[in-house]
Design a protein around this motif. Sequence first.
Motif, PDB file in Angstrom:
ATOM      1  N   MET A   1      28.774  31.787  57.960  1.00 54.21           N
ATOM      2  CA  MET A   1      29.164  33.035  58.592  1.00 54.21           C
ATOM      3  C   MET A   1      30.474  32.592  59.513  1.00 54.21           C
ATOM      4  N   THR A   3      32.588  32.437  62.492  1.00 54.64           N
ATOM      5  CA  THR A   3      32.076  32.856  63.996  1.00 54.64           C
ATOM      6  C   THR A   3      33.602  32.602  64.759  1.00 54.64           C
ATOM      7  N   PRO A  53      31.840  36.855  55.537  1.00 51.32           N
ATOM      8  CA  PRO A  53      30.697  37.639  55.762  1.00 51.32           C
ATOM      9  C   PRO A  53      30.497  38.806  54.961  1.00 51.32           C
ATOM     10  N   ALA A 204      30.919  37.390  70.309  1.00 52.53           N
ATOM     11  CA  ALA A 204      29.429  37.823  69.752  1.00 52.53           C
ATOM     12  C   ALA A 204      29.853  39.065  68.973  1.00 52.53           C
ATOM     13  N   ASN A 207      29.663  38.891  64.932  1.00 52.95           N
ATOM     14  CA  ASN A 207      28.202  38.887  64.303  1.00 52.95           C
ATOM     15  C   ASN A 207      27.567  39.977  64.674  1.00 52.95           C
ATOM     16  N   GLU A 208      27.732  40.749  65.538  1.00 51.69           N
ATOM     17  CA  GLU A 208      26.875  42.110  65.871  1.00 51.69           C
ATOM     18  C   GLU A 208      27.352  42.806  64.901  1.00 51.69           C
ATOM     19  N   VAL A 210      28.646  42.294  61.746  1.00 51.43           N
ATOM     20  CA  VAL A 210      28.051  41.659  60.408  1.00 51.43           C
ATOM     21  C   VAL A 210      26.609  42.210  60.241  1.00 51.43           C
ATOM     22  N   GLU A 211      25.737  41.945  61.270  1.00 46.69           N
ATOM     23  CA  GLU A 211      24.464  42.248  61.321  1.00 46.69           C
ATOM     24  C   GLU A 211      24.044  43.835  61.240  1.00 46.69           C
TER      25      GLU A 211
END
Length: 231
Positions: A1, A3, A53, A204, A207-208, A210-211
């Motif tokens: 992923m 970042t 991602p 962050a 990634n937040e 993406v989740e």
Amino acid sequence: MSTDFPGFPKAGFEFLDDLKENNTRDWFAENKARYRETLQDHLLDFIQAMVEPLAEITPHFVADARRNGGSMFRIHRDVRFSKDKRPYKEHAACHFRHSLGRDAHAPGFYVHLATDEVLYGGGIWMPPSDALYMIRRAIADRPKEWEKVLSDQAIRDIFGEIGGDGLKRPPKGFSADEPHIKDLKRKTFFLMHRTTPKAAQSPAFLNEVVEGFKTAAPLMRFLCKAVDVPF
């Protein structure tokens, strides 16, 4: 992923705040370089950071980091049929649409940046009548599949309930006693998580999002299957 996206700078939200107070063509022309440096360029970096991602979630949705014609929405408003003649949107946004979709009316993932809130999620906004009928038909014909989406605990934890404006009466061809009549009345289907500009300024944040997109996948898969496109 990936970042390597550091978050959106505070200066971009300050630009949007100033735009609210000065939403004119002359002011924007004087501040166009500021718009690009503090907001647009960073949104393009975010889109580019989403390429890998997003491909891991589904190969059929596109992150296209072009300045024009890609995933980023134009900041110019279409005022041709609006009483509100402000020339510019007072937010920034991007839409990762299905590769077979031509516009925002196709299934897609979405990120919205404004001075008072930041949103991300996925769904389909105001699909054309044929696609809308296919989605309604899928809900009515495959209720257990739809119930599985509605009851998904991860979806409920992050997004709450599925949203979207609806009709006051059942749509043509569907009765009022259908088990999912509330959803059958919808004209739009989406999952949207609300957070803050401060959160979007964090490394962050990528990634937040993406989740969040991963969590929204059951709805996106259902919508894609309904309109007969791959997920």
